[in-house]
Design a protein around this motif. Sequence first.
Motif, mmCIF file in Angstrom:
data_model
loop_
_atom_site.group_PDB
_atom_site.id
_atom_site.type_symbol
_atom_site.label_atom_id
_atom_site.label_comp_id
_atom_site.label_asym_id
_atom_site.label_seq_id
_atom_site.Cartn_x
_atom_site.Cartn_y
_atom_site.Cartn_z
ATOM 1 N N SER A 55 13.814 15.574 0.098
ATOM 2 C CA SER A 55 13.431 15.404 1.508
ATOM 3 C C SER A 55 11.941 15.662 1.725
ATOM 4 N N ILE A 56 11.351 16.566 0.935
ATOM 5 C CA ILE A 56 9.916 16.830 1.048
ATOM 6 C C ILE A 56 9.115 15.608 0.616
ATOM 7 N N GLY A 57 9.764 14.692 -0.082
ATOM 8 C CA GLY A 57 9.095 13.475 -0.540
ATOM 9 C C GLY A 57 8.530 12.621 0.575
ATOM 10 N N VAL A 58 8.872 12.924 1.834
ATOM 11 C CA VAL A 58 8.271 12.186 2.950
ATOM 12 C C VAL A 58 6.747 12.280 2.906
ATOM 13 N N VAL A 59 6.218 13.312 2.237
ATOM 14 C CA VAL A 59 4.757 13.453 2.131
ATOM 15 C C VAL A 59 4.149 12.309 1.327
ATOM 16 N N GLY A 60 4.977 11.572 0.585
ATOM 17 C CA GLY A 60 4.471 10.406 -0.150
ATOM 18 C C GLY A 60 3.932 9.329 0.764
ATOM 19 N N ALA A 61 4.308 9.373 2.049
ATOM 20 C CA ALA A 61 3.808 8.388 3.020
ATOM 21 C C ALA A 61 2.511 8.839 3.682
ATOM 22 N N VAL A 62 2.089 10.077 3.435
ATOM 23 C CA VAL A 62 0.871 10.603 4.066
ATOM 24 C C VAL A 62 -0.370 9.773 3.728
ATOM 25 N N PRO A 63 -0.635 9.477 2.430
ATOM 26 C CA PRO A 63 -1.855 8.718 2.139
ATOM 27 C C PRO A 63 -1.867 7.320 2.738
ATOM 28 N N TYR A 64 -0.693 6.743 2.987
ATOM 29 C CA TYR A 64 -0.617 5.431 3.633
ATOM 30 C C TYR A 64 -1.317 5.467 4.988
ATOM 31 N N GLY A 67 12.029 10.710 8.371
ATOM 32 C CA GLY A 67 11.802 11.595 7.236
ATOM 33 C C GLY A 67 11.640 13.051 7.644
ATOM 34 N N SER A 68 10.976 13.309 8.764
ATOM 35 C CA SER A 68 10.772 14.688 9.219
ATOM 36 C C SER A 68 12.082 15.311 9.691
ATOM 37 N N LEU A 69 12.898 14.528 10.396
ATOM 38 C CA LEU A 69 14.210 15.031 10.802
ATOM 39 C C LEU A 69 15.065 15.354 9.577
ATOM 40 N N PHE A 70 15.032 14.476 8.601
ATOM 41 C CA PHE A 70 15.792 14.693 7.356
ATOM 42 C C PHE A 70 15.294 15.948 6.645
ATOM 43 N N MET A 71 13.970 16.120 6.587
ATOM 44 C CA MET A 71 13.394 17.293 5.941
ATOM 45 C C MET A 71 13.793 18.571 6.672
ATOM 46 N N ILE A 97 0.827 -1.204 0.000
ATOM 47 C CA ILE A 97 0.000 0.000 0.000
ATOM 48 C C ILE A 97 0.863 1.256 0.000
ATOM 49 N N GLY A 98 1.911 1.280 0.796
ATOM 50 C CA GLY A 98 2.776 2.448 0.874
ATOM 51 C C GLY A 98 3.400 2.784 -0.466
ATOM 52 N N PHE A 99 3.958 1.771 -1.128
ATOM 53 C CA PHE A 99 4.580 2.004 -2.440
ATOM 54 C C PHE A 99 3.546 2.508 -3.437
ATOM 55 N N ALA A 100 2.354 1.905 -3.431
ATOM 56 C CA ALA A 100 1.307 2.312 -4.376
ATOM 57 C C ALA A 100 0.893 3.756 -4.133
ATOM 58 N N CYS A 101 0.659 4.126 -2.884
ATOM 59 C CA CYS A 101 0.234 5.500 -2.568
ATOM 60 C C CYS A 101 1.354 6.500 -2.829
ATOM 61 N N GLY A 102 2.600 6.104 -2.521
ATOM 62 C CA GLY A 102 3.727 6.992 -2.789
ATOM 63 C C GLY A 102 3.915 7.238 -4.271
ATOM 64 N N THR A 103 3.762 6.175 -5.068
ATOM 65 C CA THR A 103 3.890 6.310 -6.512
ATOM 66 C C THR A 103 2.771 7.170 -7.079
ATOM 67 N N LEU A 104 1.574 6.993 -6.558
ATOM 68 C CA LEU A 104 0.443 7.799 -7.029
ATOM 69 C C LEU A 104 0.636 9.272 -6.665
ATOM 70 N N THR A 105 1.128 9.546 -5.461
ATOM 71 C CA THR A 105 1.400 10.927 -5.053
ATOM 72 C C THR A 105 2.472 11.545 -5.934
ATOM 73 N N GLY A 148 11.392 11.133 -4.219
ATOM 74 C CA GLY A 148 11.265 11.104 -2.767
ATOM 75 C C GLY A 148 9.947 10.499 -2.323
ATOM 76 N N CYS A 149 8.864 10.804 -3.036
ATOM 77 C CA CYS A 149 7.550 10.234 -2.714
ATOM 78 C C CYS A 149 7.558 8.716 -2.860
ATOM 79 N N ILE A 150 8.165 8.242 -3.935
ATOM 80 C CA ILE A 150 8.223 6.796 -4.170
ATOM 81 C C ILE A 150 9.064 6.106 -3.103
ATOM 82 N N VAL A 151 10.216 6.704 -2.767
ATOM 83 C CA VAL A 151 11.084 6.130 -1.731
ATOM 84 C C VAL A 151 10.360 6.109 -0.381
ATOM 85 N N ALA A 152 9.641 7.178 -0.046
ATOM 86 C CA ALA A 152 8.906 7.217 1.224
ATOM 87 C C ALA A 152 7.836 6.131 1.261
ATOM 88 N N GLY A 153 7.137 5.941 0.132
ATOM 89 C CA GLY A 153 6.133 4.884 0.072
ATOM 90 C C GLY A 153 6.743 3.508 0.228
#
Length: 439
Positions: free
Chosen positions: A346-355, A314-318, A152-160, A294-299
């Motif tokens: 680093s902002i790509g951590v938001v790719g994990a939000v929909p998860y 991810g937030s510390l890195f950002m 699910i994480g990878f799918a949502c990150g890729t979609l984001t 970054g979104c894909i990696v976070a997912g």
Amino acid sequence: MQLDNNRRLNRQDYKTLSLAALGGALEFYDFIIFVFFAAVIGDLFFPSTMPDWLRQVQTFGIFAAGYLARPLGGIVMAHFGDLVGRKRMFSLSILLMALPTLAIGLLPTYSSIGIAAPLLLLLMRLLQGAAIGGEVPGAWVFVAEHVPRKRIGFACGTLTAGLTAGILLGSLVATLINTLLPASSILHGGWRIPFFLGGIFGLIALYLRRWLQETPIFLEMKAHKALSQSLPLKSVLADHKKEVVVSMLMTWLLSAGIVVVILMTPTYLQKQLGIPAALTLQANSMATIALLFGCIVAGWTVDRIGSSKTFIIGSLFMGVCSGSFYYLVAQDNSLLKPMYTLVGFSIGVVGAVPYVMVRAFPSALRFTGISFSYNVSYAIFGGLTPIFVTLIMHLTPMAPAYYVLALAGIGLGLGIYLNRDLNSESAVDARLADSISGG
């Protein structure tokens, strides 16, 4: 229906994810292409006797109207998405975006029909806003209910990442048109080209989406007569307040991070640091591409180590990357491209939000829960962030850095919270078991 949650993504999964990401990218393109031609639109759709600043204010007011329409459109489409099916609303959203976009390209200007021109433009933007309000939550729910649980994480990150690609596509098309056409040609019809392209490609994406299948989870709920028996929004607000708050904070992180770093920073670099526009736009494109990865990696990461650790790390890195970027580039402009690329990643951590959001609500209310939280939060924070950062900038030129650092603090706090409450593995697994068995 028992789903193999440990299998790899298969051909059908990739097809679903690709078509969802493509449609999402085109919808985001359709929604934001307006802003790249705001100056020309202001000249054409308002009286020439009106002061230039007032034309621009009214033009951006019409653009902002699309954001105000997001919550209503999203909630209405999510309501029916939870009751009659995800696929139908998923297709409706792209149709509702493609037709108004095409219509904007065909609209007569103020010189032809007077005050009716800006009013029609406003109507089209409201329809676009309603469409994007249903598209993003619908896309996350759709792909999350198709793929195995551990993907699910990878799918949502890729979609984001695909949604973000729509912003990049809009920027590239606007740059291409402004490069190939003289200003007079753009004013006399060239500005219509990107809207025609968006409408046509949207209709093509709609045609391709006809090959998508309804989600297995919704079909299972329907077979077991487990769909919501009451108004979905009423149930969300009555029984899932905690999930709504967390999802709204997550949306703040997602929307404001992208608004500040990707949309506002080029102007900041030009106005505050005196960096040439061409250079800032090149660096911005590199940062946007890095954001996609970054979104894909976070997912991918959230599937492996969980949402709590992903958001803490991810937030510390950002925070480190954003603080370093704004401070170092102010000292040495030669660091612009590598540092902007790094902070974009680093902002790509938001790719994990929909998860987190798709796993927070039970399946019978998932579409409505996400749509309400996401759209209301986006309308508030997406709209107020530019104003707030601009006001703070009068006090300190480091305002964007401090704002992103504050967002990193919110992300860190959410990560710690998820570790001990909302995202405990037993609770999440129970919710998913409910989803698979009919919720």
